[in-house]
Design an enzyme around this catalytic site. Structure first.
Site, PDB file in Angstrom:
ATOM      1  N   HIS A 126       4.490  -6.080  -5.037  1.00  0.00           N
ATOM      2  CA  HIS A 126       3.060  -6.317  -5.156  1.00  0.00           C
ATOM      3  C   HIS A 126       2.272  -5.074  -4.779  1.00  0.00           C
ATOM      4  O   HIS A 126       2.737  -4.207  -4.037  1.00  0.00           O
ATOM      5  CB  HIS A 126       2.612  -7.499  -4.280  1.00  0.00           C
ATOM      6  CG  HIS A 126       2.614  -7.203  -2.802  1.00  0.00           C
ATOM      7  ND1 HIS A 126       1.448  -7.024  -2.081  1.00  0.00           N
ATOM      8  CD2 HIS A 126       3.617  -7.040  -1.916  1.00  0.00           C
ATOM      9  CE1 HIS A 126       1.752  -6.778  -0.815  1.00  0.00           C
ATOM     10  NE2 HIS A 126       3.056  -6.790  -0.693  1.00  0.00           N
ATOM     11  N   ASP A 179      -1.054 -11.449   8.658  1.00  0.00           N
ATOM     12  CA  ASP A 179      -0.227 -12.498   8.074  1.00  0.00           C
ATOM     13  C   ASP A 179       1.237 -12.386   8.465  1.00  0.00           C
ATOM     14  O   ASP A 179       1.926 -13.401   8.604  1.00  0.00           O
ATOM     15  CB  ASP A 179      -0.334 -12.457   6.544  1.00  0.00           C
ATOM     16  CG  ASP A 179      -1.707 -12.883   6.059  1.00  0.00           C
ATOM     17  OD1 ASP A 179      -2.133 -13.991   6.403  1.00  0.00           O
ATOM     18  OD2 ASP A 179      -2.351 -12.101   5.339  1.00  0.00           O
ATOM     19  N   TYR A 200       0.816  -1.214   0.000  1.00  0.00           N
ATOM     20  CA  TYR A 200       0.000   0.000   0.000  1.00  0.00           C
ATOM     21  C   TYR A 200       0.855   1.271   0.000  1.00  0.00           C
ATOM     22  O   TYR A 200       0.349   2.352   0.250  1.00  0.00           O
ATOM     23  CB  TYR A 200      -0.950   0.006   1.198  1.00  0.00           C
ATOM     24  CG  TYR A 200      -2.022  -1.061   1.133  1.00  0.00           C
ATOM     25  CD1 TYR A 200      -2.758  -1.263  -0.026  1.00  0.00           C
ATOM     26  CD2 TYR A 200      -2.292  -1.872   2.235  1.00  0.00           C
ATOM     27  CE1 TYR A 200      -3.749  -2.233  -0.091  1.00  0.00           C
ATOM     28  CE2 TYR A 200      -3.284  -2.842   2.182  1.00  0.00           C
ATOM     29  CZ  TYR A 200      -4.014  -3.023   1.020  1.00  0.00           C
ATOM     30  OH  TYR A 200      -4.987  -3.989   0.950  1.00  0.00           O
ATOM     31  N   TYR A 247     -11.429  -0.991   0.885  1.00  0.00           N
ATOM     32  CA  TYR A 247     -11.404  -0.557   2.281  1.00  0.00           C
ATOM     33  C   TYR A 247     -10.072   0.093   2.662  1.00  0.00           C
ATOM     34  O   TYR A 247      -9.979   0.760   3.691  1.00  0.00           O
ATOM     35  CB  TYR A 247     -11.730  -1.725   3.209  1.00  0.00           C
ATOM     36  CG  TYR A 247     -10.563  -2.610   3.591  1.00  0.00           C
ATOM     37  CD1 TYR A 247     -10.013  -2.549   4.868  1.00  0.00           C
ATOM     38  CD2 TYR A 247     -10.015  -3.521   2.685  1.00  0.00           C
ATOM     39  CE1 TYR A 247      -8.955  -3.363   5.230  1.00  0.00           C
ATOM     40  CE2 TYR A 247      -8.965  -4.334   3.042  1.00  0.00           C
ATOM     41  CZ  TYR A 247      -8.435  -4.254   4.315  1.00  0.00           C
ATOM     42  OH  TYR A 247      -7.379  -5.065   4.674  1.00  0.00           O
ATOM     43  N   ARG A 248      -9.047  -0.077   1.862  1.00  0.00           N
ATOM     44  CA  ARG A 248      -7.803   0.685   1.972  1.00  0.00           C
ATOM     45  C   ARG A 248      -7.013   0.464   0.686  1.00  0.00           C
ATOM     46  O   ARG A 248      -7.304  -0.445  -0.082  1.00  0.00           O
ATOM     47  CB  ARG A 248      -6.978   0.303   3.205  1.00  0.00           C
ATOM     48  CG  ARG A 248      -6.575  -1.149   3.318  1.00  0.00           C
ATOM     49  CD  ARG A 248      -5.709  -1.340   4.566  1.00  0.00           C
ATOM     50  NE  ARG A 248      -5.459  -2.739   4.851  1.00  0.00           N
ATOM     51  CZ  ARG A 248      -4.572  -3.167   5.748  1.00  0.00           C
ATOM     52  NH1 ARG A 248      -3.851  -2.295   6.418  1.00  0.00           N
ATOM     53  NH2 ARG A 248      -4.390  -4.452   5.971  1.00  0.00           N
TER      54      ARG A 248
END
Length: 573
Positions: free
Chosen positions: A433, A178, A105, A514-515
């Site tokens: 990613h 995770d 992100y 959601y983000r």
């Protein structure tokens, strides 16, 4: 000796003003805690545990698009206040971050190019309290899940043993996502999730201490009521050093408007302390895997999950993981195919057969005394047996000496830190990613439509679909991971275009993220556009009232202060 010159200055800030700001905060923080980003040579991509604070290591646009002018490392709350007040005086934007390890992100990088990254995690990393009776912890921004777990183990509150007799000694468990290296506070404020009964992290927080945009300190919930100790005539400390109200971490709401939400995914304050609920040891534990053989079985599986989850027969936050997510933990793409194109259905089936997995793999856990676990397992197994070819596994059914994702999920689902999920990032060479994460109903048709849409668009762009459905109570987070070669400009551009199209297509179906990554915050905020975008306009009113100089995290979650709106920066990188 000439002062260091930043590679990027904030919009509207001259070099002389910037230098005065740097000198001011260095006088307080110490020159070793203020680092100016001077050149592209100061932009190493690092790694998960050695993440950069200067830029986005997994950049899908130009590497210097989201770049800091400097990084400041406050040592305590007084330092944070000092930096915020100096930022107001000189008009320098700040980008607070706890640890910046959510690499998919944007990591620690600022949304506004040239902002000063405020690295709260380097020094402010104390576990201030762990309360056994109330089952909570009070932490600073830099406390990691791994660190909190170690504290529990070192203090005899938790064991890592699978021996049932040893587990009887457990008093407190914690929930975690995770990866165990992230910030407890950062993950919670960004509304991240874990996988135990306490998997909704934002729901499990109680009480914040916040440095507001003017440098003042506020405590939320019951923390707004001082402790009798703090009001005694013997107390001479500073506000942030005062002991909290004894119910601060027990009752999150206090009296009057509930303010905590203003500081979640927001730019209205800098959180310096947070209470986090811990999980009383459940008295028993069993993880499990259900393999689901065909891609189209996803709809039936979700329909089976919904009543079990709503009735709390499935107690925890379970996951439906696509086979390529698990394959990425157990090997690299080249271990399964030498074809560079997206893996087709036949290829997926071959991988699933090789790894003894389904196309979808459902990981969950049972908690409590044995008779409770047995009753829940009977209901779960009976329901999933309606899917032809479904198979059921406990960790004991698999060879202990052979790698399997269930062995890792067995740890994560009981709150034991792991770093195994880092492996699938290397699915392709030079792996990086971007996370795409729409929310939908807990509904089989929605799940299948999202899967088919995401997989089709990924295939068209040349990517493999890698995704997980994380099941809440009444909704699902569909976490799609776009894994790309960070050294390939063409591949980065394709990943960027794929994200843009997925956001728009999902929004057209009523599915909102959601983000998200820095590059897409404005676009996603624009999809939440009921009544002419009233939510964005409301957030701007709050922002301008609380932060009139626009110094805290401009552009965070698509919320821009007036000074930058007038520069037309919304929607621009």
């Amino acid at each position: 000796m000439a002062s260091p010159r930043p590679l990027a200055l904030p919009p509207g800030v001259t070099e002389s003003v910037f230098q005065k700001f740097i000198d001011r905060i260095a006088d307080t923080l110490g020159s070793n805690n203020v680092i100016v980003v001077e050149s592209v040579h100061d932009l190493p991509d690092g790694s998960y545990l050695e993440q950069p604070y200067s830029h986005d290591a997994f950049h899908i646009v130009d590497k210097d698009a989201f770049i800091a002018s400097a990084v400041a490392n406050p040592r305590h709350v007084d330092d944070v206040q000092h930096v915020v007040r100096a930022a107001n005086e000189f008009g320098v934007p700040l980008w607070p971050t706890s640890l910046g390890r959510n690499m998919g992100y944007g990591g620690a990088a600022p949304r506004l190019r040239g902002s000063v990254v405020l690295n709260l995690g380097k020094h402010m990393n104390r576990i201030l309290e762990v309360n056994v009776e109330g089952a909570y912890a009070l932490v600073e921004p830099g406390v990691t899940f791994e660190q909190l777990h170690k504290h529990l183990v070192d203090n005899g509150l938790r064991t890592e043993s699978d021996d049932p007799e040893e587990k009887k000694k457990d008093k407190l468990w914690m929930d975690l996502p995770d990866l165990g290296g992230g910030s407890v506070m950062g993950n919670t404020l960004d509304r991240g999730v874990g996988y135990t009964i306490y998997g909704d992290h934002w729901m499990c927080h109680s009480g914040l201490e916040v440095v507001l945009p003017n440098g003042e300190i506020m405590r939320t919930g019951m923390g707004a009521m001082p402790s009798p100790k703090a009001t005694s005539r013997f107390w001479h400390g500073k506000p942030h050093e005062q002991p909290g109200n004894e119910c601060w971490q027990l009752f999150p709401y206090g009296f009057g408007p509930y303010n905590d939400g203003l500081f979640s995914q927001s730019n209205l304050g800098i959180v310096t302390k947070m209470g986090m609920t811990l999980m009383p040891a459940p008295g028993g534990y069993q993880s499990y895997l259900i393999t689901i053989p065909r891609g189209e079985d996803l709809a039936q599986a979700v329909e089976i999950i919904r009543p079990l989850r709503l009735q709390m027969i499935i107690q925890n936050v379970p996951t439906l993981r696509h086979v390529l997510m698990d394959a990425g933990i157990l090997g690299k793409r080249s271990d399964y195919t030498l074809d560079d194109g997206p893996i087709d259905d036949a290829g997926l089936e071959a991988i699933a057969k090789k790894l003894n997995l389904g196309i979808w793999n459902f990981y969950g856990a049972l908690y409590g005394p044995e008779f409770v676990r047995d009753a829940h397992w009977t209901a779960i197994k009976t329901a999933f047996s309606a899917i032809p070819g479904a198979k059921f596994f406990f960790p004991s059914d698999l060879p202990a000496d052979q790698p399997h994702v269930l062995h890792n999920r067995h740890r994560v689902l009981q709150g034991l830190p792991s770093f195994e999920e880092l492996k699938w990032i290397d699915w392709r060479p030079n792996g990086a990613h971007i996370g795409f994460s729409p929310v939908s109903r807990l509904n089989g048709d929605d799940a299948l439509r999202q899967y088919e849409l995401a997989r089709t668009r990924a295939k068209e762009a040349g990517f493999d679909y890698m995704g997980t459905f994380t099941v809440g109570m009444r909704e699902m987070h569909h976490i799609v991971e776009i894994v790309f070669d960070r050294r390939s400009a063409a591949t980065r551009q394709k990943a960027h275009a794929l994200m843009r199209s997925l956001i728009d297509e999902c929004a057209a179906n009523g599915w909102g993220e959601y983000r998200t990554h820095l590059a897409f915050m404005d676009q996603i905020a624009g999809t939440y556009n009921f009544n002419g975008g009233i939510q964005t306009r409301f957030n701007e009113v709050l922002k301008d009232a609380l932060d009139p100089n626009g110094v805290l995290a401009p552009g965070k979650s698509g919320v821009w202060p007036k000074r930058y709106r007038e520069l037309g920066l919304r929607g621009k990188l």
